[in-house]
Every structure is written in structure tokens, then in C-alpha cells.
Enzyme design. Structure first.
Site, PDB file in Angstrom:
ATOM      1  CG  ASN A  13      47.070 -26.803  50.820  1.00 64.34           C
ATOM      2  OD1 ASN A  13      47.605 -28.060  50.574  1.00 64.34           O
ATOM      3  ND2 ASN A  13      46.358 -26.298  51.551  1.00 64.34           N
ATOM      4  NE  ARG A  93      33.561 -14.912  50.253  1.00 64.44           N
ATOM      5  CZ  ARG A  93      33.064 -13.967  50.887  1.00 64.44           C
ATOM      6  NH1 ARG A  93      31.663 -13.928  50.779  1.00 64.44           N
ATOM      7  NH2 ARG A  93      33.861 -13.199  51.425  1.00 64.44           N
ATOM      8  CG  LEU A  95      33.166 -21.761  43.361  1.00 62.82           C
ATOM      9  CD1 LEU A  95      33.984 -22.670  42.393  1.00 62.82           C
ATOM     10  CD2 LEU A  95      33.194 -20.164  43.573  1.00 62.82           C
ATOM     11  CG  ASN A 109      37.228 -28.127  48.103  1.00 63.03           C
ATOM     12  OD1 ASN A 109      38.004 -27.148  48.281  1.00 63.03           O
ATOM     13  ND2 ASN A 109      36.707 -28.533  48.797  1.00 63.03           N
ATOM     14  CG  HIS A 111      37.265 -31.628  53.269  1.00 65.29           C
ATOM     15  ND1 HIS A 111      36.664 -30.444  53.382  1.00 65.29           N
ATOM     16  CD2 HIS A 111      37.179 -32.491  54.278  1.00 65.29           C
ATOM     17  CE1 HIS A 111      36.029 -30.515  54.858  1.00 65.29           C
ATOM     18  NE2 HIS A 111      36.238 -31.786  55.215  1.00 65.29           N
ATOM     19  CB  ALA A 175      48.603 -35.526  54.169  1.00 64.12           C
ATOM     20  CD  GLU A 176      44.927 -29.948  53.342  1.00 64.67           C
ATOM     21  OE1 GLU A 176      43.676 -29.955  53.429  1.00 64.67           O
ATOM     22  OE2 GLU A 176      45.641 -28.973  54.318  1.00 64.67           O
TER      23      GLU A 176
HETATM   24  C1  GRF Z   1      43.350 -26.569  53.716  1.00 62.01           C
HETATM   25  O1  GRF Z   1      43.357 -27.274  55.175  1.00 62.01           O
HETATM   26  C2  GRF Z   1      42.171 -27.137  52.987  1.00 62.01           C
HETATM   27  O2  GRF Z   1      42.165 -28.671  53.238  1.00 62.01           O
HETATM   28  C3  GRF Z   1      41.034 -26.268  53.460  1.00 62.01           C
HETATM   29  O3  GRF Z   1      41.698 -25.179  53.790  1.00 62.01           O
HETATM   30  C4  GRF Z   1      43.004 -25.206  54.285  1.00 62.01           C
HETATM   31  C5  GRF Z   1      43.768 -24.340  53.519  1.00 62.01           C
HETATM   32  O4  GRF Z   1      44.937 -23.977  53.743  1.00 62.01           O
HETATM   33  N1  GRF Z   1      40.142 -26.402  52.408  1.00 62.01           N
HETATM   34  P1  GRF Z   1      45.887 -23.023  52.913  1.00 62.01           P
HETATM   35  O5  GRF Z   1      45.349 -21.718  52.808  1.00 62.01           O
HETATM   36  O6  GRF Z   1      46.151 -23.658  51.556  1.00 62.01           O
HETATM   37  O7  GRF Z   1      47.225 -22.963  53.652  1.00 62.01           O
END
Ligand code: GRF
Length: 196
Positions: A13, A93, A95, A109, A111, A175-176
């Protein structure tokens, strides 16, 4: 808008944000630093490829918090980059209130579920095992509770009966990779407002 990213793992991401930025899709933003609590994490490697300062900071413990002794160090190091927004992208972690207050709760964040369904760890597996037909991903403001802050944006992902877990993971991650840069773009251009 000066952005700092915090992450612990793969960094796909963070890479999506850095790529969007390099392609000129995040006008008015600059990723000024990427921090990780894991020294050899891929997220730090990705950041170096994009010439963004990649900084490992010792969390001081194996559990989910940063120790009180090292917390001040995290605050000072992040503050030195003067961020307008902190993006948690796979940061494993919690915060503390102190850190959130230092940055006026300007922390988001990502998720991998449609919150408030499936908070916490292993959300994609939980959704898959529950046989839900629609899951997805969420970006939310961070508060003191885990995955509880106000929801900013979500993208749905259909789970077809023929999908296996691996495919659902791929679809949620895809999607992320769209959602997080979109939210950053919209915070920067004012389409999405910061919390008052
Ligand atoms: C993602 O699926 C995010 O939603 C979750 O941790 C994962 C992180 O993936 N909180 P990356 O390290 O960005 O590949």
C-alpha cells in the site's frame, strides 16, 4: 500536504501511494518519510526505490505497543518531518493517546474489511470463513480504540462462491491499492475534510 507513512510489512500500500504520487495523481501532496518498526521490512525497501527517506525506529518490544521509553523518540523523529497527515499502512502497533494527541489525530488507517465488520487481525480470513458475499476495505480516522475511528471511505469486494481464500485476498488488496491513494488525493484537494 506532507505525508508520513508507518508500516510493518510488505508495503504494497505504501508502494501504491508512492507510485500514484510519482505518476502525478496526488497533486499537492508529498510523501516525506516512511517509518517502520521492522528493520528489514519490504516497506522500507520500496521507499528507498522512490527516494523517500526510509527510517527504522526501534519499538522496544515484541508486543503491540511502542514502549514508553522509546515513544518520545518516535514522536520527535516523525515531528522532524512536519507531517500534515500520518498514514498507517499495515502498521502492526497501536498508537498511544500521547502520540495521537501530538499529531492532532491527523492519522488514518487502512483495514482489509468493511468495518465495523471483522475488526482486528485476519479480517479477510474471517470474512471468507463466515461466507459473507460482500467484503472490502476501509480507510478510517484513528482513535484510541482498535479499528473504531470514524469511517472515511470504503470499497466493496464481492466474494463469489467459486473464490478461494487466496483470490479473495488478492481482490481485497487490489481494492486497497486504489482506495488509499484516492483518500489521500481527496484529503489534499478538500473533497474529504479533516476531523475538526
Ligand atoms: C493491508 O491489508 C492493510 O489493510 C492491513 O495490513 C495490510 C498491509 O499490507 N492493515 P501492505 O504491507 O501494505 O502490503
Amino acid at each position: 500536504m506532507r505525508i508520513v507513512i508507518l508500516g510493518s510489512g510488505t508495503g504494497s500500500n505504501a508502494e501504491a501511494i508512492l507510485k500514484s504520487s510519482a505518476e502525478g495523481q496526488l497533486d499537492g501532496t508529498e510523501v516525506v518519510g516512511v517509518f517502520s518498526d521492522v528493520e528489514d521490512s519490504n516497506i522500507l525497501k520500496h521507499s528507498k526505490v522512490y527516494n523517500v527517506p526510509a527510517i527504522y525506529l526501534d519499538p522496544g518490544s515484541q508486543n503491540s505497543i511502542i514502549t514508553q521509553e522509546l515513544e518520545e523518540n518516535w514522536i520527535q523523529e516523525i515531528k522532524s518531518l512536519n507531517p500534515d497527515l500520518i498514514v498507517l499502512a499495515g502498521f502492526m502497533r497501536i498508537l498511544s493517546k500521547k502520540i495521537l494527541l501530538e499529531f492532532n489525530y491527523k492519522v488514518i488507517n487502512l483495514h482489509p474489511s468493511l468495518l465495523p465488520s471483522f475488526p482486528g487481525l485476519h479480517s479477510i480470513e474471517k470474512a471468507f470463513n463466515k461466507k459473507v458475499k460482500i467484503t472490502g476495505c476501509t480507510v478510517h480516522w484513528v482513535n484510541e480504540e482498535i479499528d473504531e475511528g470514524e469511517i472515511i471511505a470504503q470499497v466493496p469486494v464481492r466474494i463469489m462462491n467459486s473464490d478461494d481464500l487466496e483470490l479473495v485476498k488478492q481482490k481485497v488488496h487490489a481494492a486497497e491499492h486504489m482506495l488509499l491513494p484516492w483518500v489521500i488525493r481527496d484529503l489534499a484537494n478538500g473533497t474529504i475534510s479533516f476531523l475538526k
